[in-house]
Design an enzyme around this catalytic site. Structure first.
Site, PDB file in Angstrom:
ATOM      1  N   LYS A 192       0.543  -1.431   0.009  1.00  0.00           N
ATOM      2  CA  LYS A 192       0.056  -0.084   0.022  1.00  0.00           C
ATOM      3  C   LYS A 192       1.282   1.173  -0.302  1.00  0.00           C
ATOM      4  CE  LYS A 192      -3.374   2.490   2.449  1.00  0.00           C
ATOM      5  NZ  LYS A 192      -4.244   2.403   3.327  1.00  0.00           N
ATOM      6  N   LYS A 252      -2.302  -1.740  -4.120  1.00  0.00           N
ATOM      7  CA  LYS A 252      -2.435  -0.509  -3.385  1.00  0.00           C
ATOM      8  C   LYS A 252      -2.500   0.335  -3.705  1.00  0.00           C
ATOM      9  CE  LYS A 252      -6.244   1.633  -0.101  1.00  0.00           C
ATOM     10  NZ  LYS A 252      -6.003   1.882   0.529  1.00  0.00           N
TER      11      LYS A 252
HETATM   12  C1  PBG Z   1      -6.881   3.981   5.514  1.00  0.00           C
HETATM   13  C2  PBG Z   1      -7.617   3.408   3.530  1.00  0.00           C
HETATM   14  C3  PBG Z   1      -7.164   4.699   2.670  1.00  0.00           C
HETATM   15  C4  PBG Z   1      -8.014   3.518   2.084  1.00  0.00           C
HETATM   16  C5  PBG Z   1      -7.907   2.430   1.988  1.00  0.00           C
HETATM   17  N1  PBG Z   1      -7.919   2.005   3.411  1.00  0.00           N
HETATM   18  C6  PBG Z   1      -6.540   5.694   2.577  1.00  0.00           C
HETATM   19  C7  PBG Z   1      -5.592   6.338   3.111  1.00  0.00           C
HETATM   20  O1  PBG Z   1      -4.723   5.534   3.349  1.00  0.00           O
HETATM   21  O2  PBG Z   1      -6.060   6.933   3.700  1.00  0.00           O
HETATM   22  C8  PBG Z   1      -7.752   4.017   0.253  1.00  0.00           C
HETATM   23  C9  PBG Z   1      -9.305   3.642  -0.520  1.00  0.00           C
HETATM   24  C10 PBG Z   1      -9.354   4.645  -0.966  1.00  0.00           C
HETATM   25  O3  PBG Z   1      -8.774   5.254  -2.076  1.00  0.00           O
HETATM   26  O4  PBG Z   1     -10.242   3.854  -2.171  1.00  0.00           O
HETATM   27  N2  PBG Z   1      -6.316   3.505   6.208  1.00  0.00           N
END
Ligand code: PBG
Length: 328
Positions: A192, A252
């Site tokens: 991520k 992601k």
């Molecule tokens: C939070 C989280 C995020 C997403 C999923 N879980 C955002 C972030 O890390 O700020 C992003 C998902 C998306 O943008 O569709 N931990």
């Protein structure tokens, strides 16, 4: 002399269909859901057409209509009201999991996001140290394991930590085992990245890091999410999460990180999920709104790229439209 003619295999829809190597299938899709405590009614989300901040009631109606549309797999984000740390309490989201399970039984596959960002006053994915200048890894992991256990006990098929703290996969696996929850799947947001494409999500989940923490270098999530220029860190995260017991791995966002999805999915035999995040999904929606792209065509093209790169499951805000769009 024979001439190489690659266009021969592109000349009509029949031969194009016969030569396709991959095709996204509606069964591969997971729909994100947002359920918010204390809302008077459901709200739209800027950029994410057809996706809502649901109330507990509207959530159940939404799932009912999704099932009719052929979408049965979900990733739930709970947004509780109490935001002070002393109030961290996983019962709102766990209650929604139980309600979904009670109403739909085994007709739905329910994964639940595990993170602190929607539950803390500062919007970070972990617990701040008392001085407020960094995230306390051990304290964060303890909370995350408690959340994951609560969701699993309430009936989640899968828990999905998205926080990027060190050691959370092992800690969650241990907590689940201690509670006798041996069948709950663990999907790690392993690769991520610290991305600029999470904008609409942070509105939906009320989870933007708050400006108040800027002084301490906590105005963003760079101290815990992976730097976009460091593929090696993604590899290390995946190796670690596999060793700690992740069942499913994730890249992601999707489109900007297709190279890693392709590399990692060849190197690791675990099933791969890709998260087509809110900003990349909304980007296509906004192009289409301006008349600058064919909406369905562009979404299907992105999904095709994910499958080509090695994803077996796609988390997309368009999951509930996948059956219709893929048939068109
Ligand atoms: C939070 C989280 C995020 C997403 C999923 N879980 C955002 C972030 O890390 O700020 C992003 C998902 C998306 O943008 O569709 N931990």
């Amino acid at each position: 002399m024979s001439q190489i003619t690659l266009r021969r295999l592109r000349q009509n829809a029949h031969i194009r269909a016969l030569t396709r190597e991959v095709r996204p299938h509606p069964e591969q899709f997971i729909q994100p859901l947002f359920v918010v405590e204390g809302l008077p009614g459901r709200e739209t989300i800027p950029g994410l057409t057809g996706v809502y901040r649901d109330t507990p009631d509207s959530l159940l109606r939404q799932i009912e209509s999704d099932l009719k549309a052929g979408c049965s797999k979900f990733l739930l984000f709970g947004v509780p009201m109490g935001r002070a740390l002393k109030d961290i309490d996983w019962s709102f989201t766990a209650g929604q999991v139980a309600a979904i399970r009670k109403r739909f039984g085994a007709d739905v596959w329910l994964s639940v996001d595990v993170c602190l960002c929607s539950s803390t006053p500062h919007g970070h994915c972990g617990v701040l140290n008392p001085e407020g200048d960094h995230l306390d890894n051990a304290a964060s992991v303890k909370e995350l394991a408690a959340a994951a256990s609560a969701y699993a006990a309430a009936g989640a098929d899968c828990v999905a930590p998205s926080d990027m703290m060190d050691g959370r996969i092992g800690a969650i696996r241990e907590a689940l085992a201690a509670a006798g929850l041996h069948r709950t799947l663990l999907m790690s947001y392993a690769a991520k990245f610290h991305s600029n494409f999470y904008g609409p999500f942070r509105v939906a989940a009320d989870s933007a890091p708050k400006a108040g923490s800027a002084a301490a270098g906590l105005s963003n999530r760079a101290s815990y999410q992976i730097d976009p220029a460091r593929a090696g860190d993604a590899l290390l995260c995946v190796e670690r999460d596999v060793a700690e017991g992740a069942d499913i791995l994730m890249v992601k966002p999707g489109m900007p990180y297709l190279d890693l999805l392709a590399d990692l999915s060849r190197q690791f035999a675990q099933p791969w999920a890709v998260y087509e995040v809110s900003g990349e999904y909304a980007g296509i929606e906004l192009l289409a709104e301006q008349g600058l792209a064919n909406r369905i065509g562009a979404h299907v093209e992105a999904w095709t790229a994910f499958v080509r790169a090695g994803a077996s499951m796609i988390i997309s805000y368009g999951a509930r439209d996948a059956r219709e769009w893929l048939a068109s």
